[in-house]
Design a protein around this motif. Structure first.
Motif, PDB file in Angstrom:
ATOM      1  N   GLY A   1      36.526  22.660  30.463  1.00  0.00           N
ATOM      2  CA  GLY A   1      37.739  22.812  29.680  1.00  0.00           C
ATOM      3  C   GLY A   1      37.785  21.856  28.505  1.00  0.00           C
ATOM      4  O   GLY A   1      38.248  22.205  27.414  1.00  0.00           O
TER       5      GLY A   1
ATOM      6  N   ARG B   1      37.096  29.173  29.000  1.00  0.00           N
ATOM      7  CA  ARG B   1      35.922  28.318  29.195  1.00  0.00           C
ATOM      8  C   ARG B   1      34.714  29.058  28.625  1.00  0.00           C
ATOM      9  O   ARG B   1      34.659  30.286  28.624  1.00  0.00           O
ATOM     10  CB  ARG B   1      35.672  28.040  30.691  1.00  0.00           C
TER      11      ARG B   1
ATOM     12  N   THR C   1      35.765  27.985  38.166  1.00  0.00           N
ATOM     13  CA  THR C   1      36.859  28.157  37.208  1.00  0.00           C
ATOM     14  C   THR C   1      37.998  28.957  37.828  1.00  0.00           C
ATOM     15  O   THR C   1      39.184  28.645  37.610  1.00  0.00           O
ATOM     16  CB  THR C   1      36.341  28.868  35.950  1.00  0.00           C
TER      17      THR C   1
ATOM     18  N   TRP D   1      41.832  27.684  38.215  1.00  0.00           N
ATOM     19  CA  TRP D   1      42.980  28.438  37.688  1.00  0.00           C
ATOM     20  C   TRP D   1      43.784  29.119  38.799  1.00  0.00           C
ATOM     21  O   TRP D   1      44.769  29.805  38.509  1.00  0.00           O
ATOM     22  CB  TRP D   1      42.495  29.494  36.698  1.00  0.00           C
TER      23      TRP D   1
END
Length: 850
Positions: free
Chosen positions: A676, A716, A737, A741
């Motif tokens: 990120g 990303r 990821t 999230w």
């Protein structure tokens, strides 16, 4: 008054000009003025000054039509002759009361004939040994007008044949004929000697017959129909016909037919004037042929230009489709392009539907198996002539010729030719073409050959381009590491070469583990962007890696690198930073680093940016001074950013301003993972690099955090080597990821990423870009490679990781593709519930791509 017709002119015209029984005028067709009048014409008009308009002369004489209307300004004989129209005979009246002279007591009838002298130029010059006089050019734009009094004794229905004969004799050298429409079939009743000479028929052979005996199979039926209609209506007509001499030879005959009326206006005869215009028609035909040849040459040049434009397309499948379309549109009935590699395969088709079940044809090895196979011999380079295939020929069942006949030619009509596509060293394929009307002349055949040659150049160029990409990709694989997970650290790396330099540049990075408790990070920049710079970079990477595993202190490592580079005589200067991180326990690390003329790393700790600019040193290989080692302790949440000048350098600003911009971005870092942070750096500074760019972001993990509550969209991106190991890494990055999230579509995303990255690795060129973006419409996955060829869905699953075909992706997500940079981006969107309550959308992604 000077008589131009009497001085050296042809005898018949001279006699006409001096004829006391006729008024003779010479009219300039360009100005419609009378430029000559003989004595009889002067006596009719009185004193006059030439030149004067034709209509003015008629008014002075008092000419009227048969009904008593003035001729001036009408379409009566004088005006028609002045416009260049031949008049074989027309009746007019002269009214002395209307004349300018007042001579004469009673109205009298006049017979008017007139001819443009250009019409009878061939006749006028026949029999003359000398060259045409200087006045010939003037005659070409002049007309002769003859007005002769009719005898008052002639009754309305009984025009004496002698009077008709006398009127026709006025132009003895022109071919005259007179027919009688009052008799059945309108037969000829008189012809002059010129008619006999012109046609080759004697008077006995023509009198009493309709003149259709001059017609033949080449005579235009439409022109004959127009003549028949004019005769039926009793009006004049002029047509040009292909007629036949008595011996069967042809000539072009310009026929002018006019009705002859008696004093009461009743039709009694038709007078025909024939002029041989073969020379004019032949000249016009030659001009038309030359013009047609020029048009055809221009069309060929235009076609060749279109072919050249088509094959300039870098994407070979598109180029071949465009080429086939151009040839089938402008030259051929249909066109099929067959490309030869290890086998023959259909590459493009136009003018005919591509066969759905056409499978590649494996080429046999040259030898006995090729005997009697014309197309195979062509592919072997043993013949360059065009092959006219025969559907019924007994080609061997396993031959290339039989494959072309049964597969390529099977669904197409008409004959076909096979044309080789020549390459630099070998025949690269075939053009199989259908002919329009079964005809291909030498010029068209040459054009097809040239088109095939240009296709060969395009294929050679594309294959060379592919080989260069393969070399670049191989070099890049050897230079950039396949980064695996680093225990205790969150490391993200990214490399983007300048797209103008064949996917290879001088920037490089490496992430290694010399032992179980330490991690080495190196980033460097070699001057230049060519293959030599890439080779120098590869050598440096190997040297640094070797000494990093041997020595612990970064300064010592760089000093040893200096010594070896100086001895190896590496041709390019380079800068680098080498850092070694060692675990201290409790989530804390000791970072030791040394710089060799490279930009300083940035340390972000508790929101404060520290520029690690101590002891910059000189470039690698310059000097032999000891290199200093700097040490700093870092803890959970701290971030270290290594980078090359491509991230901050721009033509529009100084380097220090770019460094200040990077420091500002680092001061406001938000994401809780290295990927990120790297995305934030790229979004702020790296979306339009002007040079090669390499970035390594290292973050010491803190307590587990989540970005569920952060604002959307989140994204990303990663740059992965174009090799199979990147498939597994892409899956791990996607799962990590999705967990960060807190997405509930992680299994679907993992499978979609696996398939897209596998396709990019198997069929693409260069490194593979992976981008994840989460927004209100769901999770968007984008995979980029440098191959511009559109993705093709396969129906059969592959063994091993990935490669199960885009049909799997289609079942899990909506997908598509778009061009990006020099290659393409394939995208897939997985829709599902989002944490902000927004529902999914069917809209595709924007044209953004890494």
């Amino acid at each position: 008054m000077v008589n131009p017709l009497a001085d050296g002119g042809p005898v018949p015209l001279s006699r006409v000009a001096r004829d006391r029984g006729a008024a003779v005028l010479l009219v300039n067709l360009r100005t419609s003025t009378v430029v000559y009048a003989n004595d009889e014409a002067v006596s009719m008009a009185g004193d006059l000054v030439l030149p004067m308009p034709v209509d003015d002369w008629g008014s002075r004489v008092g000419l009227t039509d048969s009904g008593g209307a003035e001729l001036a300004g009408s379409l009566e004989p004088l005006s028609r002759i002045a416009c260049g129209e031949p008049v074989a005979g027309a009746l007019v009246r002269r009214d002395p009361a209307r004349s300018g002279t007042g001579q004469g007591n009673a109205a009298e009838a006049l017979w008017v004939t007139g001819f443009p002298l250009a019409l009878c130029a061939q006749d006028l010059l026949q029999g003359q040994d000398q060259a045409p006089e200087r006045g010939a050019d003037a005659r070409a734009h002049s007309a002769l007008v003859v007005l002769r009094r009719l005898t008052t004794s002639a009754s309305a229905g009984d025009e004496p044949s002698r009077a008709l004969h006398d009127r026709a004799v006025l132009a003895t050298d022109l071919s005259f004929s007179i027919s009688d429409p009052r008799q059945a079939d309108n037969p000829l009743v008189w012809v002059n000697p010129a008619f006999v000479r012109r046609t080759g028929y004697s008077e006995e052979q023509v009198l009493g017959r309709n003149c259709r005996f001059l017609q033949g199979e080449g005579t235009d039926p439409a022109a004959l129909q127009r003549i028949r209609e004019a005769l039926h209506e009793g009006r004049s007509v002029v047509e040009t016909l292909l007629n036949y001499h008595a011996d069967g030879t042809t000539f072009w005959n310009e026929v002018s037919i006019s009705p002859v009326l008696d004093t009461d206006g009743q039709l009694v005869n038709f007078v025909g004037v024939q002029a041989d215009v073969t020379r004019r028609i032949d000249a016009e035909a030659q001009h038309e042929a030359a013009y047609a040849a020029e048009r055809r040459a221009r069309s060929r040049l235009a076609l060749l230009s279109d072919v050249g434009a088509a094959v300039l397309e870098l994407e070979v499948p598109v180029a071949l489709r465009r080429l086939a379309h151009v040839l089938a549109r402008d030259l051929l009935e249909w066109c099929v392009v067959v490309v030869s590699d290890a086998d023959l395969r259909l590459a493009a088709a136009a003018g005919v539907a591509e066969p759905d079940d056409l499978s590649p044809f494996p080429l046999p090895r040259p030898g006995a198996a090729w005997a009697g196979d014309l197309v195979a011999e062509m592919l072997a380079g043993n013949g360059s002539r065009l092959i006219d295939l025969d559907r019924e020929a007994p080609y061997p069942e396993t031959s290339v010729s039989r494959w072309v006949v049964d597969q390529v030619w099977a669904a197409t009509p008409g004959p076909c030719l096979v044309v080789p596509i020549p390459g630099h060293r070998t025949v690269l394929g075939l053009l199989v073409v259908g002919l329009r009307d079964g005809i291909l002349d030498d010029d068209d055949a040459a054009l097809v050959r040239e088109s095939a040659r240009r296709v060969g150049l395009a294929l050679d160029t594309a294959r060379l381009y592919a080989r260069e990409h393969l070399v670049a990709e191989t070099l890049q694989r050897s230079m950039l590491p396949v980064q695996s997970s680093v225990p205790g650290l969150d490391v993200w790396s990214y490399y983007a070469p300048n797209l103008d330099h064949a996917q290879v540049g001088g920037d490089w990075y490496d992430v290694m583990q010399p032992d179980a408790d330490s991690v080495g990070i190196v980033i460097g920049d070699v001057v230049g962007h060519d293959i030599e710079a890439a080779a120098s970079m590869g050598q440096l990477r190997s040297v640094v890696r070797a000494y990093a595993f041997e020595q612990e202190e970064p300064g010592t490592v760089l000093m040893r690198v200096d010594q070896l580079v100086h001895g190896m005589r590496i041709p390019r200067a380079a800068s680098l930073v080498y850092a070694r991180l060692t675990q201290l326990g409790g989530g804390r690390w000791e970072m030791a680093w040394s710089r060799a003329g490279h930009l300083p790393p940035l340390l972000v700790s508790r929101g404060v940016v520290h520029t690690l600019s101590e002891n910059g040193g000189t470039l690698v290989g310059i000097g032999d001074r000891p290199r200093a080692t700097n040490i700093r302790e870092i803890g959970p949440g701290d971030v270290v950013v290594f980078y090359t000048d491509g991230l901050i350098e721009r033509r529009s600003r100084p380097m220090m301003d770019g460094l200040k911009a990077l420091q500002d971005v680092c001061a406001s870092l938000e994401p809780s993972d290295a990927a990120g942070i790297g995305e934030q750096l790229l979004a702020a500074l790296g979306d339009a690099p002007e040079d090669d760019m390499a970035i390594v972001v290292m973050r010491v993990p803190s307590e587990r955090s989540s970005e569920v509550g952060s604002s959307l969209p989140r994204q990303r991106r990663w740059q992965l080597p174009g090799e199979p190991t990147s498939i597994g890494r892409a899956r791990r990055l996607t799962v990590q990821t999705a967990a960060l999230w807190d997405l509930d579509v992680a299994p679907e995303a993992e499978l979609v990423v696996s398939e897209l990255v596998a396709n990019a690795v198997l069929h693409g060129w260069g490194p593979v870009g992976l981008r994840l973006q989460h927004g209100p419409r769901g999770l968007l996955i984008e995979v980029e490679d440098a191959n511009p060829t559109p993705p093709a869905r396969t129906e059969e699953a592959r063994e091993g990781p990935g490669g199960y075909g885009l049909h799997v992706v289609r079942r899990l997500a909506e997908w598509g593709w778009h061009a990006s940079g020099v290659g393409k981006t394939v995208w897939a969107r997985i829709t599902g519930p989002t944490h902000d309550g927004a529902g999914p959308s069917d809209a595709g992604p924007s044209n953004a791509g890494s």
